[in-house]
Each structure stands twice: as structure tokens, then as C-alpha cells.
Design an enzyme around this catalytic site. Structure first.
Site, mmCIF file in Angstrom:
data_model
loop_
_atom_site.group_PDB
_atom_site.id
_atom_site.type_symbol
_atom_site.label_atom_id
_atom_site.label_comp_id
_atom_site.label_asym_id
_atom_site.label_seq_id
_atom_site.Cartn_x
_atom_site.Cartn_y
_atom_site.Cartn_z
ATOM 1 C CB CYS A 67 -29.740 57.700 97.126
ATOM 2 S SG CYS A 67 -28.375 58.000 96.703
ATOM 3 C CB CYS A 73 -26.026 57.184 98.488
ATOM 4 S SG CYS A 73 -26.818 58.824 97.513
#
Length: 322
Positions: A79, A82
Site C-alpha cells: 500500500c 500506507c
């Protein structure tokens, strides 16, 4: 406590935490119990960010939420947002100095927690306060918005649940950190070799590694470095197209196969390089076979003798030779 499936749209109104009185009582009871057991001591700064899995959820999040708000960062390695949000939250955890604890949960490794919290997308950030779960925001929100949300969280945790955070011993990590190792007898030479490699001076790197090995023939870092530097020096002036052509046209020419194997390895085709030299050893004899064997052993050093591909190739070579 089973995390509830909550809406993740925007920042929630933290004043809407349910069962505040009950949760506050539970928190107070938990603090008393922690004090009775000798808990509540100051923690080092490194303890403000923890990795949590399903097995440690109750201990690391639910129980800790009775003394400090726990902010949960649901993330995954793949991600990209993230990777932006995670370091920011870690920095803020250090800056807020014990006013909240940051728990990081890898959703790939903890699917059950992801489902229990009703996570629809990541990054997703929740909080647990005195056993009560609530969503904060989803996505890599602006820092100013995150700060505002954390300030609200801390205010509600203190006013409604009496949670004032945990004490942090700023010097604890430094006191516990191991002393820096003393410089080894070959550190200067090894550093010189790396500097030479970085600057493209392959001959200088080779000589620096050889200087170490002259005094300590078994030095693992120098052996690996020398094998890598010599490989790079061998291929730097090669014409890859011609080398490939020669190897294809002369399958029993050990010199051609050795050159192609070097190119294979530099290009990341480890098993091709090993297979080529094993085959060269199989179809030749005498000095040619020995030359293929020796080059293969050198390439083993480049890859690392513990690599499973080296183990397989070593077995294949043994079958050819014996």
C-alpha cells in the site's frame, strides 16, 4: 470486546463515544490492577510504536487502552499511501510523548482483525479508548487534520475516561542501546574497498579486498567482496552480444561458456549461470572441465554458499564430476 463494523467516512465525532461512564469505570479498575501488579512505570520512546497481531490484540491494545488511547494503523506492505502515513504517525507518536500509543497492524497477516473492524480500504486508522473502538479516518490525510483528530482523541480520553497517557523515559533507549562496536582491524580497508566500488575503481576494490585476505584468508566479507569485484571487472569490457553469440555457437568452448556465465550472473540469471557451467563441465574434460568447475566455485562465493540455488548447483556439479 469485539470491534464493531463502523463507518469509515471522514473523521468521527469523538464526543459520541458510547457507554462512557461504564468504560471509565473499567479503565479505573484496570489502572488500579496495573498499579497493584507493579505496572505504570515509564516506558522508553521506542515502546510508543508497537506491531500488533491477532494473538496480542487483547494484551497490547485492549488492556493498554485502559491507561492510554491506542491509535491503530491498519496497513500493508504493498500500500503506497500506507508508506506515507505510517512514518507520519510514528513521528507524531514520538512528538506527543505518551499521550497516545500507536499500534500497527498488517492486514495481510491479520485478516480476522481487518474483518472485525470492517476495514474496506487502507490505510485505515482507528482508536481504542478504555476498551471502546472508534474510527478516526481513512487514507493518507493531511498532517494538520491528523493532529486535530489526535488532539480531540486525547481530550475526550482525558475528560471522559480519565486517561492522561503514559510516562516516557526519554533516556531509556539510550541507556539500553548496546555500545557501538569497536572498529575492527580491517574496517578501514573494507571501507576503502566499498568506496572504490562505488566510484567504479574495480582494480582498487580488488586490491583492498586482497589486502584483507592476505592477513585473514577466511574473512567472509572480504571473500564475498573480492568475488563480486572480480566478477564486475571481468564483465566491464565485454560485448554482451558477441559473448552470447560465441556461447551459442561454441557449446564446448569453455572460455565462451565461462564468459556467458559471468554475464548471466551479473544480469541476475543465477540459475542460468550455474546451469551453463555445470553443462560445460559435463561435456568437457581435463583442464577445460577444471576451469568450468573453478569458475562455478567462484560464482558460488558471489551468490553466497548458503543460497539454495548454490546447494542445488553444487549437487549437480558433483553428479557430473563423480
Amino acid at each position: 470486546m469485539q470491534p464493531r463494523n463502523m463507518s469509515m467516512s471522514g473523521v468521527v465525532d469523538l464526543a459520541a463515544v458510547k457507554a462512557a461512564g461504564e468504560a471509565k469505570a473499567k479503565a479505573e479498575q484496570a489502572r488500579v490492577e496495573a498499579a497493584r501488579q507493579g505496572g505504570g512505570a515509564a516506558v522508553p520512546p521506542s515502546a510508543l510504536v508497537i506491531d500488533v497481531d491477532e494473538a496480542g490484540f487483547e494484551r497490547d491494545i485492549l488492556q493498554r487502552s485502559a491507561e492510554v488511547p491506542v491509535v491503530i494503523d491498519f496497513w500493508a506492505e504493498w500500500c503506497e499511501p500506507c508508506k506515507q502515513l505510517g512514518p507520519l504517525l510514528e513521528r507524531l507518536a514520538a512528538e506527543y510523548n505518551g499521550r497516545f500509543l500507536l499500534a500497527k497492524i498488517d492486514v495481510d497477516a491479520n485478516q480476522m482483525l481487518m474483518q472485525q473492524f470492517g476495514i474496506q480500504g487502507i490505510p485505515a486508522v482507528f482508536a481504542v479508548v478504555a476498551g471502546q473502538a472508534l474510527p478516526l479516518f481513512q487514507g493518507a490525510a493531511p498532517e494538520a487534520q491528523i493532529r486535530e483528530t489526535l488532539d480531540q482523541l486525547i481530550q475526550v480520553a482525558e475528560e471522559r475516561f480519565g486517561l492522561t497517557g503514559i510516562a516516557v523515559d526519554a533516556e531509556a533507549d539510550a541507556a539500553q542501546a548496546p555500545a557501538a562496536p569497536a572498529a575492527g582491524p580491517y574496517d578501514a580497508l573494507l571501507e576503502a574497498a566499498v568506496t572504490a566500488l562505488d566510484s567504479g575503481d574495480l582494480a582498487g576494490a580488488v586490491q583492498a579486498y586482497k589486502n584483507v585476505l592476505a592477513d585473514d584468508p577466511g574473512h567472509p566479507e572480504a571473500k564475498l567482496g573480492l568475488a563480486q569485484a572480480e566478477l564486475l571487472r571481468r564483465v566491464q569490457d565485454m560485448d554482451p552480444q558477441q559473448v552470447r553469440k560465441d556461447a551459442a555457437e561454441k557449446p564446448t568452448d569453455v572460455t565462451a561458456q565461462i564468459a556467458a556465465a559471468d554475464l548471466d550472473l551479473v544480469g541476475g540469471h543465477v540459475e542460468d549461470a550455474f546451469g551453463r557451467l555445470v553443462e560445460a563441465a559435463r561435456v568437457t574434460s581435463g583442464e577445460d572441465r577444471n576451469a568450468a568447475r573453478l569458475r562455478l566455485l567462484e560464482l558460488f562465493e558471489v551468490v553466497g554458499t548458503d543460497d539454495p540455488r548454490v546447494t542445488r548447483a553444487r549437487g549437480a556439479l558433483a553428479r557430473v564430476l563423480y
